[in-house]
Each structure stands twice: as structure tokens, then as C-alpha cells.
Design a protein around this motif. Structure first.
Motif, PDB file in Angstrom:
ATOM      1  N   TRP A   1      -4.843   1.358  -9.999  1.00  0.00           N
ATOM      2  CA  TRP A   1      -3.877   2.411  -9.059  1.00  0.00           C
ATOM      3  C   TRP A   1      -2.906   2.854  -9.239  1.00  0.00           C
TER       4      TRP A   1
ATOM      5  N   TYR B   1     -15.195   5.917   0.877  1.00  0.00           N
ATOM      6  CA  TYR B   1     -14.422   5.093   2.230  1.00  0.00           C
ATOM      7  C   TYR B   1     -15.798   3.800   2.283  1.00  0.00           C
TER       8      TYR B   1
ATOM      9  N   VAL C   1       0.877  -2.016  14.361  1.00  0.00           N
ATOM     10  CA  VAL C   1      -0.354  -1.527  13.576  1.00  0.00           C
ATOM     11  C   VAL C   1      -0.844  -1.687  12.437  1.00  0.00           C
TER      12      VAL C   1
ATOM     13  N   PHE D   1      -4.257  -1.527  10.164  1.00  0.00           N
ATOM     14  CA  PHE D   1      -5.578  -0.721   9.333  1.00  0.00           C
ATOM     15  C   PHE D   1      -7.324  -1.646   8.954  1.00  0.00           C
ATOM     16  N   HIS D   2      -7.947  -1.250   9.425  1.00  0.00           N
ATOM     17  CA  HIS D   2      -8.766  -1.532   9.116  1.00  0.00           C
ATOM     18  C   HIS D   2      -9.617  -1.124   7.426  1.00  0.00           C
ATOM     19  N   MET D   3     -10.481  -1.725   7.516  1.00  0.00           N
ATOM     20  CA  MET D   3     -10.952  -2.174   5.293  1.00  0.00           C
ATOM     21  C   MET D   3      -9.704  -1.067   4.737  1.00  0.00           C
ATOM     22  N   GLU D   4      -8.501  -2.256   4.800  1.00  0.00           N
ATOM     23  CA  GLU D   4      -7.310  -2.008   3.787  1.00  0.00           C
ATOM     24  C   GLU D   4      -7.665  -3.217   2.690  1.00  0.00           C
ATOM     25  N   LYS D   5      -7.693  -1.876   1.696  1.00  0.00           N
ATOM     26  CA  LYS D   5      -8.373  -2.761   0.052  1.00  0.00           C
ATOM     27  C   LYS D   5      -7.282  -3.371  -0.194  1.00  0.00           C
TER      28      LYS D   5
ATOM     29  N   LYS E   1       5.032   7.001  -0.263  1.00  0.00           N
ATOM     30  CA  LYS E   1       4.359   7.038  -1.621  1.00  0.00           C
ATOM     31  C   LYS E   1       3.449   6.157  -1.055  1.00  0.00           C
ATOM     32  N   MET E   2       1.631   5.999  -1.477  1.00  0.00           N
ATOM     33  CA  MET E   2       0.896   5.888  -1.637  1.00  0.00           C
ATOM     34  C   MET E   2      -0.109   5.308  -2.422  1.00  0.00           C
ATOM     35  N   LEU E   3      -0.501   4.274  -2.780  1.00  0.00           N
ATOM     36  CA  LEU E   3      -1.337   3.952  -3.442  1.00  0.00           C
ATOM     37  C   LEU E   3      -2.630   4.760  -4.126  1.00  0.00           C
TER      38      LEU E   3
ATOM     39  N   GLU F   1     -16.903   0.005   1.836  1.00  0.00           N
ATOM     40  CA  GLU F   1     -17.237  -0.722  -0.364  1.00  0.00           C
ATOM     41  C   GLU F   1     -18.561  -0.741  -0.296  1.00  0.00           C
TER      42      GLU F   1
ATOM     43  N   GLN G   1      -1.507   8.601   8.427  1.00  0.00           N
ATOM     44  CA  GLN G   1      -1.291   7.994   9.250  1.00  0.00           C
ATOM     45  C   GLN G   1      -0.337   9.503   8.931  1.00  0.00           C
TER      46      GLN G   1
ATOM     47  N   TYR H   1       0.854   5.237  -7.508  1.00  0.00           N
ATOM     48  CA  TYR H   1       1.579   5.575  -6.646  1.00  0.00           C
ATOM     49  C   TYR H   1       1.816   7.459  -5.972  1.00  0.00           C
TER      50      TYR H   1
ATOM     51  N   PRO I   1      -6.402   3.393  -0.516  1.00  0.00           N
ATOM     52  CA  PRO I   1      -6.859   1.974   0.468  1.00  0.00           C
ATOM     53  C   PRO I   1      -6.804   1.545   1.460  1.00  0.00           C
ATOM     54  N   ARG I   2      -6.639   2.804   2.611  1.00  0.00           N
ATOM     55  CA  ARG I   2      -6.924   2.609   3.857  1.00  0.00           C
ATOM     56  C   ARG I   2      -6.500   4.593   3.766  1.00  0.00           C
TER      57      ARG I   2
ATOM     58  N   GLN J   1       5.525  -0.544   3.803  1.00  0.00           N
ATOM     59  CA  GLN J   1       5.155  -0.899   5.167  1.00  0.00           C
ATOM     60  C   GLN J   1       5.263  -2.099   5.285  1.00  0.00           C
TER      61      GLN J   1
ATOM     62  N   ILE K   1       0.881  -0.959   0.133  1.00  0.00           N
ATOM     63  CA  ILE K   1       0.171   0.735  -0.229  1.00  0.00           C
ATOM     64  C   ILE K   1       0.779   1.281   0.068  1.00  0.00           C
TER      65      ILE K   1
END
Lengths: 362, 362
Positions: B341, B357, A210, A212-216, B330-332, B359, B323, B343, B319-320, A188, A178
Motif C-alpha cells: 500500500w 470492494y 464516524v 467505517f464498515h469493512m475498513e481494511k 492523503k489516503m492509503l 474480501e 468521504q 498514500y 481500505p474503505r 484520521q 488510513i
């Protein structure tokens, strides 16, 4: 007009033909802006796809609207995947053939410092990296400039975008992380293992608790799709940017097919269609964009950003043009929220040209 | 809390229950605005669908989260089309049942002067006109007010909209005219026949030689669809307008099924689903709106009109949740143009709550 065409033709053979000249004077409605563009050099000279390998004489011959010669691959030349190709110019709608095509074998590799963000790198490089086969067709409109530029560069943008995730492509069995550290390594995943902090990344959280809730979960394939979609957008942005320095006429449809790591990816923006023929059965791989398919999206845009309509267009659809004498009467219409029709009283604003008009190719 | 519930319950039996009270205090985050609403009278008193014909005692009994009684039609009572119905309150998520339903037989007729634009007209009138059977379900959220109001009025808005085109419904064999005169009579058809000008319409063009290029043909069915779609929008506008005078809490999904002139029309906005069961096979008649199905449309809206995000939300999907310590990494992400998707480097703006947020229901 004749002298203009002659002049253009002699420029053409010299490779200096400015794009976007048409037989019909009403195509020159751009007026001052077009003249301004003409003084800029073309981004790429006019030509036919590289794989046709035309001589200057054949290039000139290819533009003859009277004989309309069919151009195909040279006898003995081969394209990858037994790719076939044939083209013919239109019957006179435009002086030059505004459509383009490309067929390229490329190699995806990690970007090196000097090549990063350079779309001018040779297609083949040194032959190392993950092989990628690219096919593209670019249906040009109102000039050949955009189609030529896209046929030269779109595959390189895709290759470079894939290069940025090359380390993920090389490990296809693990889902893409992610989050990546600044240097592009899987941040991560490292953090979860409780590895030591990366030197360049003083803020790294190393708490493996750590969660994460609802991580795709994102697949590698959807990352490749993201690269292709992003490249389409980058191509658009690049044309816009380079228009300040070059004459890049018209626009184009872009249909790209990419074979990478055993999978075929098909992307389309515009009114071309990719098909597969298997056992004499035609399988559509893309859907064309038509005034019907894009109507509500474009009306919604016109509704939300009326300034884009330039006081010239109305975002409301009517079954036909409205006459001034019909003001105050009730006309059928569709707004962006509707698939059905209703009546509205015609007001002055409704006399503007409709943003959505016609039904596209049949 | 207990005393608050008791107080609410006694109000409920008196029919004065303000809508939207919840067991959970965190549902009261509306704060000042909610208090302001509470001082306004409810648009309609809380209740269950009329066809259940509940006594005040049964109405109170229906809200018991511990026993959760199943409410169905009274023995011996009948709904048209052998319609069945059963409901049960949730296990405590909200104090009252926020969902509603309606089942109404109406008659479509030409609007008369005094009844025009009045949604308060009796449903049945004098029993003349084109019969219309309406079924609706309204899945309420964050309060019962909107669902109650929609269950009382949506079918009337549809009936009144159909009344405006009643003269066309009465002649189903001829396609609806593109243009109507101010008095609603088919203007263009008259003009094409070369009829004399209508008295109230001095500008009428009577030149029967007027022909229109690319005139679309609109069916009577798509006109009926247009009425239903327009009624959904009118219902929304009416709730917004009446919120200045009444307490109308929450929002709701609206799923409407209309039988008119031998055809069944199904319209949905939200996450309910209409199904037909035939030979034990389930046929979905609508598709739910989910965060997945509406993602790109809503992201596009947030992108085009960032002021609607109130500096609280970001239109970009991740995807979540991100933080703060991940800034610069870098995040998706997915933007409104993407199904795949890619980055992106995380910036301060990306820390906002995502507009899209989760599904939805599975």
C-alpha cells in the motif's frame, strides 16, 4: 567493424562510451532511432559497480572477451553484511558488460524542503536517520544504459519514498493511519480523538462517531512494500522521461533486497532470482518472470490494447511459427484465457510474429 | 408485495416463472431493462436439477423459506459413481433457489453433418462413442436464468468440443499434431511422411525436410483442458447471444468435473470449490475467485479499458470508502501493480465506487 570497436574502446577509457554498442550488426536494427540516441550524452558514463573501485586500466581489462577476467572485491576491502561479489563478462554477446550491481548503506529521514524529490542527494547524508541496507542486481539487455541508471538511482528512490513515511516508521507499534492530513500527519487518528482542527485543513471532520464498515487494516510492512513497488514504477518513468535528454540504451531486470528495521524485503521484476542458502539448502526468494509465467498477462494486454502490437505481432500463442502455405489449415493455439490448447483455422493475422515466443532460461 | 409473490408462485407451478424475481425491492434496480427482459420468454423454465425428478408439488414445496426442506435423491434412485446430492433453499435472500447442479453421462463421438454445432442433441445418443461423466455446480447470483442455462448446456458444449478432436482421443498414444488439414486429419504428420497431397488441399507442403525450431509439444490432456476452457467461454457467449431473444437473468459460478479416459479434469470459474476427501483429509481441487485473488487482474482491466467503468467506478483500491470531506487529504491505496500500500492525495475521481470492494466469503 574493427575500427569502430577501437574507437569505442578509446571512448570507453575516457568515460565517454555511448551505451549499447554491440559486436553484431544485427543488433543495430534500431537504425535511425539509435543514431539519434547516439547524439545525446549518456545519463551516466559506462563503468562497473562502484564498490569494485576499478582503475581505468582494469575497467578496460574487464571487457576482454578472450580472457574473460573474473572481477571480485579488492583484497582488504569489505562490504556490509560480509557481502561477496564476483563478475565476468559474457563470451562476446555484447561489447560491454550490460549487467550492474549495487550495494549501498543509506539513511531514511524526513524530507527537508530543499532535498524533497531530489534523487541526487548523497547516499549517506550526515549519518542520521533509520539505517537501510540495499543490494541490487540489474541484468541488462540490448544496451547497458538502463541497468547503469537503475543501479545508481533505484535505492535512492526507495530511500526517498521511505522518507515520506518516516514518521510512521518511527512508531512501528501503531498501524499506519488510513488517512493523512495534507501535511502528512495522521489525519484520521487525530479526528477520532476529537482533536482541534489543523490550521491548514479547514475541512477536517472531527466527528469521532464516524465509523467505517469493512475498513481494511494495513500493516507497516505492506506500506514498505508499497514504497518499493512504487519506486520500481518511478524508476521506469524516470528512464522514459530522461530518454528525451540522454542516451539511455536497453532495458534491465531489477532485483532489489532491502534490510530495514530488522526485516528483509525482496523485490524482483525480470528473470533474475534471489536465493538464500541455509544448511546447504537453497531457498528461492523470488520467482523469475518467464514467457511462461507472464504469458496470459501479456496476451491479455495485447488483446485489450491491440494498438500496442503495432500491426507486427499477434497476441495468440502457437506452438511454432506458421508458414504462409498453412493458411486455412488448423493449428494448435492458446489465447489469454487458456492454459490448455485448442485448434483454430489459420487466418492471415495469425502469420504475424507471436508476442509470446520461446520459454525463457531453463 | 404479498400479491406479487402469490402471483409469482402460481406462475411457478405452471412452469412460466420469469427468473430473477426477488423479495427485496432493492434488487430491482435494473429498472427498465429488467422490465424489458420480463416480456421475453425464459430460455428454460425454472426447476431443480433433473436428477431430483421433482413433482410440481415438490417443486413448489422446495421454495418455502420458512420450513427450508432438504431435497435429496429419491429413495431407490441412483446416480453414477455413487454421486450424492442434497440442497436447501436460502433463508429468504431470493424467492427461488438460484443455484443449480447437473450430473450427466455423455458419449463423445465424431460430429456428423446434421448434428454439427447443435447443443440440442440428446445427451446419450445411441450409446456409442467415448464415455464421459460430467458433474457441475452453478452458484447463481441475482437471478436463476444463467445457472439454469449453464446446467442444461455446458456439458453438451464440452462433449461437442471433444467430438471435434475425437479422432485424436481415439489414438491417445500419439501426441496431437501441431497442424491439421482443413478436413481435420493430421496434416503435418502426413506431410512429414511424404504422403501424397490430400485432394481437398492443393497447397499442402510435402517437403519432409521442413523442421521447426522451438516447436512445443502439446499433450492430449492439455488439448482436453483447452476444450473445457473454450466451452466455458462459449457458454458465456451463448448466454450473451440468447439474451436478445430470451429472459436469462443473473450470472453464475461454474464448477465442472469431467471424467474422461481414466483422468479427472476439474475446472472452476467463480467462488465455489471442489474438494476430495480421502482418509478424512480434505484436498482442495480448485481455488475460489475472490476480490483478493482477482484484484490485480480486474484493476488492470479497469486501467486499460476505463470506458468499462462507465464513469461510475474507480479501478484504484482504498481500505474503505472515501468521504467527500476528505478531498485533498492523503489516503492509503493500491493500484494494479501493487501488493503493498502507499498514500495518494485524494482527488474527485477517487470518490467513485471502488471496482474492488470487500474480501469475499471467508
Amino acid at each position: 567493424m574493427i575500427s569502430k570497436v577501437k574507437n569505442a574502446m578509446s571512448n570507453l577509457v575516457g568515460g565517454m562510451m555511448p551505451h549499447g554498442h554491440h559486436h553484431h550488426n544485427n543488433h543495430h536494427s534500431g537504425g535511425g532511432q539509435t543514431c539519434g540516441q547516439d547524439s545525446l550524452p549518456p545519463r551516466f558514463p559506462y563503468g562497473r559497480p562502484d564498490f569494485l573501485d576499478l582503475t581505468p586500466e582494469l575497467l578496460q581489462y574487464s571487457t576482454e572477451h578472450a580472457s574473460r577476467p573474473v572481477l571480485a572485491l579488492k583484497r582488504g576491502s569489505r562490504l556490509p553484511w560480509q557481502t561477496g561479489y564476483a563478475e565476468v563478462i559474457n563470451a562476446g554477446k555484447s561489447m560491454l558488460n550490460e549487467d550492474q550491481a549495487s550495494c549501498e548503506k543509506l539513511f531514511v529521514k524526513k524530507p527537508s524542503g530543499k532535498h524533497r524529490n531530489s534523487t541526487l542527494v548523497d547516499d549517506n547524508g550526515d549519518g542520521t536517520g533509520i539505517p537501510l541496507q540495499f543490494w541490487g542486481v540489474f541484468d541488462g539487455h540490448a544496451g547497458s544504459g538502463a541497468a547503469i541508471m537503475a543501479s545508481k538511482l533505484l535505492h535512492r528512490l526507495i530511500r526517498d519514498g521511505l522518507g515520506e513515511i518516516c514518521h510512521l516508521l518511527e512508531n512501528p507499534s501503531s498501524a499506519p493511519p488510513i488517512c493523512l492530513a495534507k501535511n502528512g500527519s495522521p489525519y484520521q487518528a487525530e479526528a477520532k480523538k476529537g482533536a482541534t482542527q489543523e490550521a491548514e485543513d479547514p475541512d477536517a471532520v472531527c466527528d469521532s462517531s464516524v465509523r467505517f464498515h469493512m475498513e481494511k487494516v494495513v500493516s507497516l510492512e505492506s506500506l514498505i512494500m508499497g514504497v518499493i513497488e512504487t519506486a520500481f514504477k518511478q524508476m521506469d518513468d524516470l528512464i522514459e522521461k530522461e530518454k528525451t535528454s540522454y542516451a539511455i540504451s536497453g532495458g534491465c531486470c531489477a532485483l532489489a533486497v532491502i534490510h530495514l528495521m530488522g526485516k528483509l524485503y525482496v523485490a524482483n521484476s525480470g528473470d533474475s532470482r534471489a536465493i538464500i542458502i541455509r544448511n546447504n539448502e537453497v531457498i528461492a526468494m523470488t520467482n523469475e518472470f518467464t514467457p511462461e509465467s507472464e504469458r496470459q498477462r501479456l496476451q491479455y494486454l495485447g488483446f485489450l490494447r491491440p494498438e500496442l502490437l503495432g500491426n507486427e505481432f499477434t497476441h495468440i500463442e502457437f506452438p511454432r511459427r506458421i508458414q504462409h502455405s498453412e493458411l486455412g489449415k488448423k493449428m494448435l493455439y492458446r489465447d489469454h484465457t487458456m492454459t490448455g490448447w485448442a485448434y483454430k483455422t489459420i487466418v492471415e493475422d495469425d502469420l504475424k510474429f507471436p508476442l509470446i515466443y520461446g520459454e525463457g532460461k531453463k
